[in-house]
Motif scaffolding. Structure first.
Motif, PDB file in Angstrom:
ATOM      1  N   GLU A 126       0.817  -1.221   0.000  1.00 23.76           N
ATOM      2  CA  GLU A 126       0.000   0.000   0.000  1.00 23.76           C
ATOM      3  C   GLU A 126       0.849   1.268   0.000  1.00 23.76           C
ATOM      4  O   GLU A 126       0.332   2.368   0.180  1.00 23.76           O
ATOM      5  CB  GLU A 126      -0.930  -0.004   1.211  1.00 23.76           C
ATOM      6  CG  GLU A 126      -1.966  -1.103   1.163  1.00 23.76           C
ATOM      7  CD  GLU A 126      -2.849  -1.111   2.399  1.00 23.76           C
ATOM      8  OE1 GLU A 126      -2.921  -0.085   3.113  1.00 23.76           O
ATOM      9  OE2 GLU A 126      -3.479  -2.152   2.648  1.00 23.76           O
ATOM     10  N   GLY A 127       2.179   1.105  -0.149  1.00 25.41           N
ATOM     11  CA  GLY A 127       3.069   2.258  -0.219  1.00 25.41           C
ATOM     12  C   GLY A 127       3.487   2.805   1.135  1.00 25.41           C
ATOM     13  O   GLY A 127       4.043   3.900   1.219  1.00 25.41           O
ATOM     14  N   MET A 128       3.183   2.072   2.195  1.00 21.51           N
ATOM     15  CA  MET A 128       3.550   2.509   3.543  1.00 21.51           C
ATOM     16  C   MET A 128       4.821   1.800   3.997  1.00 21.51           C
ATOM     17  O   MET A 128       5.205   0.771   3.450  1.00 21.51           O
ATOM     18  CB  MET A 128       2.413   2.187   4.526  1.00 21.51           C
ATOM     19  CG  MET A 128       1.129   2.915   4.229  1.00 21.51           C
ATOM     20  SD  MET A 128      -0.137   2.680   5.508  1.00 21.51           S
ATOM     21  CE  MET A 128      -0.502   0.943   5.345  1.00 21.51           C
ATOM     22  N   GLN A 129       5.462   2.346   5.022  1.00 17.72           N
ATOM     23  CA  GLN A 129       6.606   1.714   5.645  1.00 17.72           C
ATOM     24  C   GLN A 129       6.137   0.606   6.589  1.00 17.72           C
ATOM     25  O   GLN A 129       5.010   0.641   7.079  1.00 17.72           O
ATOM     26  CB  GLN A 129       7.394   2.716   6.475  1.00 17.72           C
ATOM     27  CG  GLN A 129       8.047   3.818   5.717  1.00 17.72           C
ATOM     28  CD  GLN A 129       8.818   4.745   6.668  1.00 17.72           C
ATOM     29  OE1 GLN A 129       9.085   4.413   7.809  1.00 17.72           O
ATOM     30  NE2 GLN A 129       9.127   5.927   6.176  1.00 17.72           N
ATOM     31  N   PRO A 130       7.022  -0.356   6.892  1.00 16.77           N
ATOM     32  CA  PRO A 130       6.678  -1.328   7.941  1.00 16.77           C
ATOM     33  C   PRO A 130       6.371  -0.589   9.239  1.00 16.77           C
ATOM     34  O   PRO A 130       6.888   0.517   9.476  1.00 16.77           O
ATOM     35  CB  PRO A 130       7.963  -2.168   8.082  1.00 16.77           C
ATOM     36  CG  PRO A 130       8.661  -2.022   6.765  1.00 16.77           C
ATOM     37  CD  PRO A 130       8.342  -0.623   6.284  1.00 16.77           C
ATOM     38  N   ALA A 131       5.544  -1.191  10.078  1.00 11.79           N
ATOM     39  CA  ALA A 131       5.130  -0.539  11.320  1.00 11.79           C
ATOM     40  C   ALA A 131       6.319  -0.158  12.191  1.00 11.79           C
ATOM     41  O   ALA A 131       6.320   0.912  12.814  1.00 11.79           O
ATOM     42  CB  ALA A 131       4.179  -1.456  12.089  1.00 11.79           C
ATOM     43  N   CYS A 132       7.356  -0.993  12.218  1.00 11.66           N
ATOM     44  CA  CYS A 132       8.501  -0.696  13.072  1.00 11.66           C
ATOM     45  C   CYS A 132       9.225   0.567  12.636  1.00 11.66           C
ATOM     46  O   CYS A 132       9.574   1.406  13.467  1.00 11.66           O
ATOM     47  CB  CYS A 132       9.471  -1.888  13.120  1.00 11.66           C
ATOM     48  SG  CYS A 132      10.176  -2.367  11.536  1.00 11.66           S
ATOM     49  N   THR A 133       9.445   0.735  11.352  1.00  8.76           N
ATOM     50  CA  THR A 133      10.177   1.922  10.888  1.00  8.76           C
ATOM     51  C   THR A 133       9.289   3.167  10.933  1.00  8.76           C
ATOM     52  O   THR A 133       9.768   4.254  11.227  1.00  8.76           O
ATOM     53  CB  THR A 133      10.752   1.734   9.471  1.00  8.76           C
ATOM     54  OG1 THR A 133       9.686   1.435   8.570  1.00  8.76           O
ATOM     55  CG2 THR A 133      11.771   0.618   9.445  1.00  8.76           C
ATOM     56  N   ALA A 134       8.005   2.996  10.671  1.00  7.18           N
ATOM     57  CA  ALA A 134       7.084   4.135  10.721  1.00  7.18           C
ATOM     58  C   ALA A 134       6.963   4.696  12.131  1.00  7.18           C
ATOM     59  O   ALA A 134       6.700   5.882  12.310  1.00  7.18           O
ATOM     60  CB  ALA A 134       5.717   3.731  10.191  1.00  7.18           C
ATOM     61  N   SER A 135       7.163   3.867  13.140  1.00  8.65           N
ATOM     62  CA  SER A 135       6.984   4.300  14.528  1.00  8.65           C
ATOM     63  C   SER A 135       8.273   4.824  15.169  1.00  8.65           C
ATOM     64  O   SER A 135       8.237   5.394  16.255  1.00  8.65           O
ATOM     65  CB  SER A 135       6.472   3.146  15.383  1.00  8.65           C
ATOM     66  OG  SER A 135       7.471   2.144  15.498  1.00  8.65           O
TER      67      SER A 135
END
Length: 137
Positions: A126-135
């Motif tokens: 979906e064009g998002m970063q993995p949850a770990c890197t996004a947080s």
């Protein structure tokens, strides 16, 4: 095609565990299991505390894949290391061969399924970063 991997700047990690919590929430990881393990290393000589991540590194040549007798662990075209439950015979070779201790089992009970970081491939799609890197602050 893009190939994904994990790169962590350990000099910037503050040990806040935001990545571990975000991963657990995003993936609904079983109680008692963390796919992201944050380790603390106290360097007494330099008077420094270092934090570092121990989790699936989605290796270029993954030992877990080589150690899996059924092909349940595999390297996908996008560079991530994935697992297919239906092929898994719970031999635990993936856990034994992985130098990062990434494959996790919720218990020692026979038939317990293995789980590990998926690098949030659904988020990547979906064009998002993995949850770990996004947080990560």
């Amino acid at each position: 095609m893009s190939r994904y991997g994990i790169i962590v700047n350990v000099d910037r990690c503050a040990g806040c565990f935001a990545c571990a919590v975000a991963c657990k929430e995003e993936n609904q990881v079983a109680p008692g299991i963390f796919w992201e393990k944050i380790k603390r290393n106290e360097n007494v000589r330099d008077n420094v505390i270092n934090w570092f991540r121990m989790s699936c590194m989605h290796c270029d040549d993954p030992a877990c894949v080589a150690g899996c007798p059924t092909g349940a662990m595999f390297k996908s075209d996008d560079g991530t290391v994935q697992h297919v439950d239906d092929r898994c015979v719970v031999c635990r070779n993936c856990m034994i061969t992985c130098p990062y201790g990434a494959p996790r089992f919720a218990s020692d009970e026979p038939g317990t399924k293995m789980s590990k970081c998926t690098m949030c491939v659904d988020r990547l799609a979906e064009g998002m970063q993995p949850a770990c890197t996004a947080s990560c602050p």
